[in-house]
Design a protein around this motif. Structure first.
Motif, short mmCIF file in Angstrom:
data_model
loop_
_atom_site.label_atom_id
_atom_site.label_comp_id
_atom_site.label_asym_id
_atom_site.label_seq_id
_atom_site.Cartn_x
_atom_site.Cartn_y
_atom_site.Cartn_z
N ALA A 76 -20.11 48.54 17.68
CA ALA A 76 -20.11 48.50 16.28
C ALA A 76 -20.35 47.45 15.61
CB ALA A 76 -18.98 49.43 15.90
N ASP A 77 -19.38 46.29 15.93
CA ASP A 77 -19.30 45.09 15.65
C ASP A 77 -20.74 44.31 15.96
OD1 ASP A 77 -16.64 45.07 14.95
OD2 ASP A 77 -16.00 44.13 16.47
N ALA A 78 -21.35 44.51 17.02
CA ALA A 78 -22.73 43.97 17.20
C ALA A 78 -23.61 44.41 16.04
CB ALA A 78 -23.18 44.20 18.65
N MET A 79 -23.57 45.78 15.92
CA MET A 79 -24.46 46.48 14.71
C MET A 79 -24.21 45.88 13.43
SD MET A 79 -27.18 48.52 14.31
CE MET A 79 -27.07 49.57 15.33
N LYS A 80 -23.22 45.84 13.08
CA LYS A 80 -22.68 45.35 11.76
C LYS A 80 -23.37 43.92 11.48
CE LYS A 80 -18.79 43.95 10.49
NZ LYS A 80 -17.26 43.67 10.09
N TYR A 81 -22.94 43.01 12.72
CA TYR A 81 -23.38 41.50 12.16
C TYR A 81 -24.64 41.34 12.57
CZ TYR A 81 -18.55 40.26 11.94
OH TYR A 81 -17.38 40.21 11.57
N PHE A 82 -25.68 42.39 13.18
CA PHE A 82 -26.99 42.15 13.66
C PHE A 82 -27.80 42.45 12.20
CE2 PHE A 82 -30.74 44.51 14.12
CZ PHE A 82 -31.62 43.52 14.94
N ILE A 83 -27.03 43.68 11.55
CA ILE A 83 -27.83 44.04 10.14
C ILE A 83 -27.38 42.96 9.34
CG2 ILE A 83 -27.73 45.78 8.34
CD1 ILE A 83 -27.07 47.97 10.40
N ILE A 84 -26.44 42.34 8.89
CA ILE A 84 -25.94 41.60 7.98
C ILE A 84 -27.04 40.34 8.24
CG2 ILE A 84 -24.38 39.83 7.25
CD1 ILE A 84 -22.06 41.92 8.07
N PHE A 85 -27.00 39.74 9.54
CA PHE A 85 -27.91 38.40 9.57
C PHE A 85 -29.14 38.84 9.51
CE2 PHE A 85 -23.95 36.93 11.18
CZ PHE A 85 -23.73 35.70 10.65
N SER A 86 -29.63 40.08 9.74
CA SER A 86 -31.17 40.35 9.74
C SER A 86 -31.46 40.11 8.27
CB SER A 86 -31.44 41.94 10.29
OG SER A 86 -31.21 41.60 11.57
N LEU A 87 -30.55 41.12 7.46
CA LEU A 87 -30.84 41.14 6.02
C LEU A 87 -31.02 39.66 5.30
CD1 LEU A 87 -28.65 44.01 4.99
CD2 LEU A 87 -31.11 43.99 5.11
N LEU A 88 -29.99 38.71 5.77
CA LEU A 88 -30.00 37.29 5.21
C LEU A 88 -31.40 36.69 5.50
CD1 LEU A 88 -28.66 34.76 4.27
CD2 LEU A 88 -27.74 34.72 6.49
N ILE A 89 -31.87 36.87 6.65
CA ILE A 89 -33.19 36.37 7.27
C ILE A 89 -34.39 36.92 6.32
CG2 ILE A 89 -34.84 36.06 9.01
CD1 ILE A 89 -32.38 36.50 11.07
N LEU A 90 -34.21 38.36 6.10
CA LEU A 90 -35.19 38.85 5.33
C LEU A 90 -35.38 38.38 3.78
CD1 LEU A 90 -35.94 42.61 4.96
CD2 LEU A 90 -35.29 41.44 3.02
N LEU A 91 -33.90 38.04 3.41
CA LEU A 91 -34.04 37.61 1.92
C LEU A 91 -34.48 36.14 2.01
CD1 LEU A 91 -30.41 38.81 0.82
CD2 LEU A 91 -32.55 39.38 -0.31
N GLY A 92 -34.21 35.26 2.89
CA GLY A 92 -34.66 34.07 3.00
C GLY A 92 -36.09 33.99 3.11
N MET A 93 -36.75 34.64 3.88
CA MET A 93 -38.41 34.72 4.15
C MET A 93 -39.03 35.18 2.96
SD MET A 93 -38.80 35.52 7.91
CE MET A 93 -40.84 35.29 7.81
N ILE A 94 -38.63 36.31 2.07
CA ILE A 94 -39.31 36.75 0.95
C ILE A 94 -38.81 35.41 -0.27
CG2 ILE A 94 -38.91 38.38 -1.02
CD1 ILE A 94 -37.91 40.52 1.30
N VAL A 95 -37.70 34.84 -0.36
CA VAL A 95 -37.46 34.16 -1.45
C VAL A 95 -38.60 32.49 -1.27
CG1 VAL A 95 -35.91 32.19 -2.15
CG2 VAL A 95 -35.29 34.47 -1.85
N TYR A 96 -38.75 32.41 0.15
CA TYR A 96 -39.43 31.11 0.41
C TYR A 96 -40.66 31.36 1.05
CZ TYR A 96 -34.87 29.01 -0.18
OH TYR A 96 -33.62 28.50 -0.83
#
Length: 505
Positions: free
Chosen positions: A312-332
């Motif tokens: 459960a922890d692995a999934m939570k942090y995977f999603i959190i950081f995936s969304l951060l990467i997604l935001l970064g790539m869209i913004v830049y």
């Protein structure tokens, strides 16, 4: 087993995992660097469309030509009643025979195959790729043997060497030769009008070179072929072929079908789609790096290897950081687009869609633990086949009208549906207490940030202004992340300083 032996085994496993993982990530990144080269050097988008299409075929053919025998080798080589040497040479003989047969057929039938694929003037491309994919399939068994013998350094070095050679020869043929084509050193073999063909020549040279370097490992075991053993291995391996085909088709089917579905200049459209799709692959590289780096950390915190809390922890942090990467790539994205030629920028609208598809794909792979742990791997095949049908139907129905936007949406819908199916069905067999409230919060936060970013971009019409606002929104996301779920004190280096500061206070 003693505690010392167990600890030593875990250290060895961690070291090998790091070597395999790092080499894989570096390899993907280096291959990704070929995208700028191709888009700036190849004369037109249709040339890169040919590369995209034919390499999609090779990905599928490689799965077919290995037909699950890598896994079969590991399974039977570790059986007490089987001799590892006999298993290795039997599997090597089988894959070697089918690979050789395939290569011969591609060379002999190159023109009819080229006609079917709509490349009637490029039959030599078919012959070269037929030989390359055959050598790759055959070489997969010696590479598996290196893993079995616990020789990760040689495995990684050879894998990376193949990529370095491929890049070097691409640069030589596509950049250097055109500048010195009148020199006697290159004029005797270089053809200025061959263009994209040198992409496949470079691949052929690099693959052949590494295959020759594998000869000591190919001949490492005393030859012993057993037909009865082969039948056992095939019974085990062939069902894996179905899963492998369905899985790779979810990733490549759109690029394989596109030339047959789009009524216009399919090669140019596919070239644009392929280049912009590759930009989004940064997400795959980062998420793969995250899994390699973070999973050992999670499991070191949870000594029980079957701990559902760890999953459960692995999934939570995977999603959190995936969304951060997604935001970064869209913004830049306005900066990231500079890695491809301006003539390809028209396709950048697919990048956010593909990024979301990669997020769902990552979640789906994380969810797959339930059917692996419960020995119900048939569900993996079911999900992959369902995803394949979704991809097929959407592409066939909408590509003729909406071009590559339909292909990108097909990937998004495919992984979203099979992700949901895996989650809801998995709950019946292995309950994992995923923190849905936390995950939902970050998805909502990401959605709000994207809505604000696109609103600012629409109103201002200025890329610099929208990136500036986007940067502030990214900082907001990171502040929420640190405050809510990832305190600085938990980080390896910074954490020590934060703990000391907190102690003084």
């Amino acid at each position: 087993m003693s505690a010392t032996a167990s600890s030593s085994g875990m250290r060895t496993l961690a070291k090998e995992t790091a070597i395999y993982g790092l080499s894989s990530i570096i390899g993907r990144f280096l291959n990704w660097l070929l995208v700028p080269l191709y888009t700036f050097v190849l004369q037109q988008q249709s040339d890169y469309g040919i590369v995209t299409n034919l390499y999609a075929w090779t990905a599928l053919l490689l799965v077919i030509l290995t037909y699950g025998m890598e896994t079969g080798f590991f399974r039977f080589a570790n059986k007490e009643e089987c001799k590892a040497g006999a298993v290795y040479t039997t599997v090597l003989t089988s894959v070697g025979f089918t690979s050789l047969l395939f290569a011969v057929l591609c060379v002999v039938l190159r023109q009819p195959i080229a006609n079917v694929l709509n490349y009637p003037t490029h039959s030599d491309f078919i012959a070269m790729l037929g030989v390359v994919v055959s050598m790759d399939a055959f070489g997969s068994i010696p590479f598996a043997y290196l893993r079995y013998k616990k020789r990760p350094m040689k495995f990684a070095v050879l894998k990376l060497l193949m990529i370095f050679l491929n890049i070097a020869f691409n640069i030589f043929f596509l950049v250097i030769c055109p500048k010195v084509q009148d020199s006697a050193l290159v004029s005797w073999f270089y053809r200025p009008d061959y263009g994209v063909g040198y992409v496949f020549v470079a691949n052929l040279i690099s693959t052949l070179s590494v295959t020759l370097m594998l000869l000591p490992d190919i001949l490492a075991e005393k030859y012993a072929f057993s037909f009865s053993l082969l039948k056992q291995i095939l019974r085990y391996s062939l069902p894996l072929l179905i899963l492998g085909i369905a899985g790779v088709m979810n990733q490549t089917l759109d690029k394989i079908l596109f030339p047959f579905l789009y009524p216009g200049d399919a090669s140019s459209e596919l070239g644009i789609y392929g280049a912009c799709f590759k930009i989004a692959m940064v997400m795959m590289m980062f998420t793969q790096a995250f899994r390699y780096a973070y999973e050992p950390y999670i499991f070191s915190k949870h000594k029980d290897k079957n701990s559902v809390e760890a999953y459960a922890d692995a999934m939570k942090y995977f999603i959190i950081f995936s969304l951060l990467i997604l935001l970064g790539m869209i913004v830049y994205l306005d900066l990231l687009k500079l890695i491809i030629a301006p003539s390809y920028w028209v396709g950048l609208k697919v990048v956010p869609i593909v990024l979301w598809a990669y997020v769902f794909q990552g979640i789906f792979f994380n969810l797959s633990l339930w059917y692996k742990l419960t020995d119900k791997t048939r569900f993996g095949a079911y999900f992959s086949i369902i995803g394949c049908f979704i991809t097929l139907i959407i592409n066939v129905a909408f590509v003729p009208r909406f071009s590559y936007m339909a292909s990108a949406c097909a990937s998004l819908v495919c992984y979203f549906v099979i992700m949901l199916l895996s989650y809801f069905i998995g709950k019946k067999y292995l309950y994992v207490p995923y923190d849905l409230r936390c995950i939902g919060f970050y998805i909502l936060l990401t959605t709000v940030i994207l809505a604000v970013y696109y609103a600012v971009r629409f109103i201002s019409g200025n890329a610099v202004v929208s990136m500036a606002v986007g940067t502030l929104l990214l900082i907001l996301y990171c502040v929420v992340l640190v405050w809510k779920d990832f305190p600085l004190s938990s980080l390896p280096v910074v954490g020590k300083y934060c703990k000391r500061k907190a102690a003084k206070e």
